[in-house]
Design a protein around this motif. Structure first.
Motif: not given
Length: 482
Positions: A177-206
């Motif tokens: 929900v937080y990501f969605s509100v930020l996107k609607s305020m034309e700030n989509a970069r933050f969610s992209a950065w956080i998602s990429s960080i969490c992806l690499f964390l997920n891949i490494g642990l997997n």
């Protein structure tokens, strides 16, 4: 103001100086200048959103591919268990879209205080749904798996994954929900950065769980992969909280109980309930289709697992154009700029068509490489080859439909069309036909897969006709005295 199709461009040229919005205020009536400005605004939204969608699809792909190294049954079981998370994500999408509708239009009015209230209200709804899914998935995982397959081995493995990954639902509900509100305020970069960080964390642990800690141990590997997802989601939520405290105008706190919040809650429910019902009808249809496949054969389940991952990776930019377009259209409508909304929507539709074709072609191009990445038996491989051809045509209809039905219409307050469209197309036409094909006529699995994916083709002419009527152009904001 009622906008008629026949003279929209003439009206636009006459009124453009009076109806500018945001960065488009400086446009002087030139189509070239308008297109350049629109492209810049759209790219600033579409690229981060598409990147985040790519990250989300890649995270699922990583789980499937890595577990496929263990054996085909483990991969299929986790893919089926993921349908529960998929259903939960439908609630998130409905709630987030409802919040996004209000946020985008109030953002057009630069009313951040109302946006803060909308976010607080939305978070409570999302958290409540997350708790319900957590309890069911943790307490009754075997029952949920039996709804998806009758294979005892898949039920056993899937229940292990489902019970563990359920702990991620609480964190996911708030962060999405937080990501969605930020996107609607034309700030989509933050969610992209956080998602990429969490992806690499997920891949490494997997990778650690599958290749280092538990090689050749299916149950422990599944448990480890599920825990990796939980860790990634918790890190994601932690980043959202830190960002909210230090950088964002939108904060985490409980909603108040005053008159204004009651008004906004009514507005939120008014536009969210039809959208939520639409997502539930659509996603429920996909889940039923997956269940039909799960009761046909385990080989078809394995092939469908890979085909779904490939298709989701291919359409990330299609989803990005839908979400980005919805934000811009909602912003224009929030300032009563219907002319700009129409002109922008026509350009966005063209991009959606192009991206849909590119997505379909990309599937055909990478098709030979898929077989090299994932090991399937000969029957599953033959199914996968046919499914990828079907996915190619699916992408074109999906791109246009998601942009119009899932983007423009909700952004303009027209939330009911998609609901009725999916009820008729999916539940009255496609799913009954798929059931007959699978269990009465016993058609070839590829033909069954073709039938299951006909929904986007059937919806396309309905969506285009509804769009051309312009009845979806509405300003849904209200003057709120804070």
């Amino acid at each position: 103001m009622e906008v008629k199709k026949v003279n929209v461009y003439n009206l636009y040229i006459i009124n453009i100086r009076k109806t500018g919005c945001g960065v488009l205020k400086q446009v002087k009536g030139s189509n070239n200048e308008f297109n350049r400005t629109l492209n810049h605004s759209l790219l600033s939204l579409v690229l981060p959103i598409a990147f985040q969608n790519l990250i989300s699809a890649a995270a699922i792909a990583v789980d499937v591919i890595m577990l496929g190294v263990i054996n085909q049954s483990v991969m299929s079981a986790v893919s089926l268990a993921g349908q529960v998370t998929f259903v939960l994500s439908l609630f998130y999408m409905g709630i987030s879209t409802g919040a996004g509708i209000l946020t985008a239009q109030y953002w057009g009015r630069n009313d951040v205080k109302v946006i803060q209230r909308v976010f607080s209200i939305t978070s409570i709804f999302s958290l409540s749904i997350s708790v319900i899914f957590f309890l069911f998935s943790f307490c009754f995982p075997e029952f949920l798996m039996r709804l998806l397959t009758n294979d005892a081995e898949l039920i056993h493995y899937g229940a292990i994954f489902l019970r563990t990954v359920s702990f991620s639902y609480i964190a996911m509900g708030i962060s999405q929900v937080y990501f969605s509100v930020l996107k609607s305020m034309e700030n989509a970069r933050f969610s992209a950065w956080i998602s990429s960080i969490c992806l690499f964390l997920n891949i490494g642990l997997n990778a650690l769980c599958v290749y280092v800690f538990f090689p050749g141990m299916p149950e422990k590997a599944i448990l480890g992969v599920a825990l990796a997802t939980v860790c990634a989601r918790c890190v994601e939520l932690g980043c959202c909280v830190v960002h909210s405290i230090r950088y964002s105008k939108v904060k985490f706190h409980l909603p108040g109980k005053d008159r204004i919040n009651r008004q906004l809650r009514k507005d939120f429910l008014k536009y969210t309930i039809p959208i939520q019902a639409n997502y539930f009808v659509w996603g429920g249809g996909l889940t039923v289709a997956t269940s039909i496949i799960g009761h046909v054969s385990a080989d078809m389940v394995a092939a469908n697992s890979i085909a779904t991952v490939v298709r989701n990776l291919a359409i990330v930019f299609c989803a990005g154009i839908s979400s980005g377009g919805a934000v811009l259209i909602g912003k224009y409508l929030g300032t009563n700029d219907k002319l700009m909304a129409i002109k922008a929507s026509k350009r966005i539709n063209l991009y959606a068509l192009i991206l849909g074709i590119v997505a379909g072609v990309s599937i055909l191009v990478i098709k030979p490489l898929v077989s090299l990445v994932v090991e399937l038996n000969d029957i599953s491989q033959s199914y996968l080859d046919g499914m990828l051809y079907v996915c190619a045509y699916y992408c074109v209809g999906k791109s246009i439909n998601s942009t119009i039905i899932g983007g423009f219409f909700p952004a303009g307050g027209d939330a009911k069309f998609g609901l009725w469209c999916d009820i008729v197309v999916m539940w009255i036409i496609v799913l009954p036909l798929a059931y007959l094909c699978a269990f009465v006529w016993h058609v070839h699995p590829i033909l069954l897969y073709v039938v299951i994916n006909l929904d986007e083709i059937f919806k396309l002419p309905l969506a285009v006709y509804r769009y051309s009527q312009y009845k979806w152009l509405k300003n849904i904001t209200r003057d709120v005295a804070l």
